[in-house]
Write a protein that holds these residues in place. Structure first.
Motif, PDB file in Angstrom:
ATOM      1  N   UNK A  10       0.839  -1.201   0.000  1.00 16.86           N
ATOM      2  CA  UNK A  10       0.000   0.000   0.000  1.00 16.86           C
ATOM      3  C   UNK A  10       0.873   1.250   0.000  1.00 16.86           C
ATOM      4  N   UNK A  11       1.912   1.252   0.819  1.00 16.52           N
ATOM      5  CA  UNK A  11       2.805   2.421   0.887  1.00 16.52           C
ATOM      6  C   UNK A  11       3.467   2.653  -0.468  1.00 16.52           C
ATOM      7  N   UNK A  12       3.953   1.590  -1.111  1.00 15.33           N
ATOM      8  CA  UNK A  12       4.572   1.753  -2.429  1.00 15.33           C
ATOM      9  C   UNK A  12       3.581   2.284  -3.447  1.00 15.33           C
ATOM     10  N   UNK A  13       2.339   1.856  -3.366  1.00 16.80           N
ATOM     11  CA  UNK A  13       1.347   2.315  -4.340  1.00 16.80           C
ATOM     12  C   UNK A  13       0.984   3.789  -4.136  1.00 16.80           C
ATOM     13  N   UNK A  14       1.126   4.283  -2.917  1.00 10.54           N
ATOM     14  CA  UNK A  14       0.797   5.682  -2.616  1.00 10.54           C
ATOM     15  C   UNK A  14       1.914   6.629  -3.051  1.00 10.54           C
ATOM     16  N   UNK A  15       3.157   6.209  -2.889  1.00 18.91           N
ATOM     17  CA  UNK A  15       4.280   7.074  -3.244  1.00 18.91           C
ATOM     18  C   UNK A  15       4.408   7.155  -4.767  1.00 18.91           C
ATOM     19  N   UNK A  16       4.297   8.333  -5.277  1.00 21.08           N
ATOM     20  CA  UNK A  16       4.402   8.560  -6.714  1.00 21.08           C
ATOM     21  C   UNK A  16       5.809   9.032  -7.053  1.00 21.08           C
ATOM     22  N   UNK A  17       6.294   8.692  -8.250  1.00 23.16           N
ATOM     23  CA  UNK A  17       7.625   9.160  -8.653  1.00 23.16           C
ATOM     24  C   UNK A  17       7.736  10.670  -8.557  1.00 23.16           C
ATOM     25  N   UNK A  19       7.337  12.512  -6.019  1.00 22.21           N
ATOM     26  CA  UNK A  19       6.540  13.084  -4.945  1.00 22.21           C
ATOM     27  C   UNK A  19       7.165  12.832  -3.588  1.00 22.21           C
ATOM     28  N   UNK A  20       6.883  13.709  -2.662  1.00 21.18           N
ATOM     29  CA  UNK A  20       7.345  13.572  -1.292  1.00 21.18           C
ATOM     30  C   UNK A  20       6.131  13.546  -0.371  1.00 21.18           C
ATOM     31  N   UNK A  21       6.091  12.564   0.517  1.00 16.33           N
ATOM     32  CA  UNK A  21       5.017  12.485   1.490  1.00 16.33           C
ATOM     33  C   UNK A  21       5.593  12.252   2.875  1.00 16.33           C
ATOM     34  N   UNK A  22       4.978  12.863   3.864  1.00 20.79           N
ATOM     35  CA  UNK A  22       5.388  12.628   5.245  1.00 20.79           C
ATOM     36  C   UNK A  22       4.782  11.306   5.707  1.00 20.79           C
ATOM     37  N   UNK A  23       5.280  10.797   6.811  1.00 15.47           N
ATOM     38  CA  UNK A  23       4.754   9.549   7.371  1.00 15.47           C
ATOM     39  C   UNK A  23       3.278   9.703   7.724  1.00 15.47           C
ATOM     40  N   UNK A  24       2.893  10.869   8.209  1.00  7.41           N
ATOM     41  CA  UNK A  24       1.492  11.114   8.569  1.00  7.41           C
ATOM     42  C   UNK A  24       0.619  11.112   7.319  1.00  7.41           C
ATOM     43  N   UNK A  25       1.085  11.721   6.250  1.00 10.52           N
ATOM     44  CA  UNK A  25       0.322  11.720   5.003  1.00 10.52           C
ATOM     45  C   UNK A  25       0.166  10.291   4.468  1.00 10.52           C
ATOM     46  N   UNK A  26       1.246   9.526   4.526  1.00 15.85           N
ATOM     47  CA  UNK A  26       1.199   8.134   4.075  1.00 15.85           C
ATOM     48  C   UNK A  26       0.224   7.349   4.935  1.00 15.85           C
ATOM     49  N   UNK A  27       0.312   7.542   6.236  1.00 17.51           N
ATOM     50  CA  UNK A  27      -0.570   6.840   7.168  1.00 17.51           C
ATOM     51  C   UNK A  27      -2.036   7.127   6.848  1.00 17.51           C
ATOM     52  N   UNK A  28      -2.361   8.391   6.624  1.00 20.24           N
ATOM     53  CA  UNK A  28      -3.754   8.775   6.331  1.00 20.24           C
ATOM     54  C   UNK A  28      -4.232   8.193   5.006  1.00 20.24           C
ATOM     55  N   UNK A  30      -3.040   5.654   3.320  1.00 21.61           N
ATOM     56  CA  UNK A  30      -3.040   4.194   3.329  1.00 21.61           C
ATOM     57  C   UNK A  30      -4.042   3.624   4.324  1.00 21.61           C
ATOM     58  N   UNK A  31      -4.550   4.472   5.203  1.00 20.17           N
ATOM     59  CA  UNK A  31      -5.458   4.049   6.264  1.00 20.17           C
ATOM     60  C   UNK A  31      -4.832   2.943   7.116  1.00 20.17           C
TER      61      UNK A  31
END
Length: 76
Positions: A10-17, A19-28, A30-31
């Motif tokens: 799920x984390x890999x699918x959320x991170x886009x080439x 793009x930068x995301x914080x752990x909190x953004x990833x957590x939200x 990815x649920x």
């Protein structure tokens, strides 16, 4: 699927080439729980699939992670 692999996928699918995301953004997005998110980030980083951006608290997918994400995505 082994424990934690689903969260990593799920984390890999959320991170886009590029793009930068914080752990909190990833957590939200990815649920996931905080623990699952941190564990997935640590495992993905150890495998060289994501990169931490120092002093920004953000994560970015690596070239290796991008290649893996492309091969594991289901066709639409």
């Amino acid at each position: 699927m082994r424990f934690g692999q689903a969260a990593q996928s799920v984390v890999l699918s959320i991170l886009r080439p590029g793009g930068l995301l914080s752990a909190v953004q990833i957590q939200r997005q990815a649920q996931l729980t905080g623990w699952s998110t941190r564990n997935a980030l640590a495992r993905l980083q150890a495998r060289g699939l994501i990169v931490a951006i120092p002093y920004k608290g953000c994560w970015q997918i690596s070239e290796r992670g991008r290649a893996l994400a492309l091969t594991t995505r289901a066709p639409h």
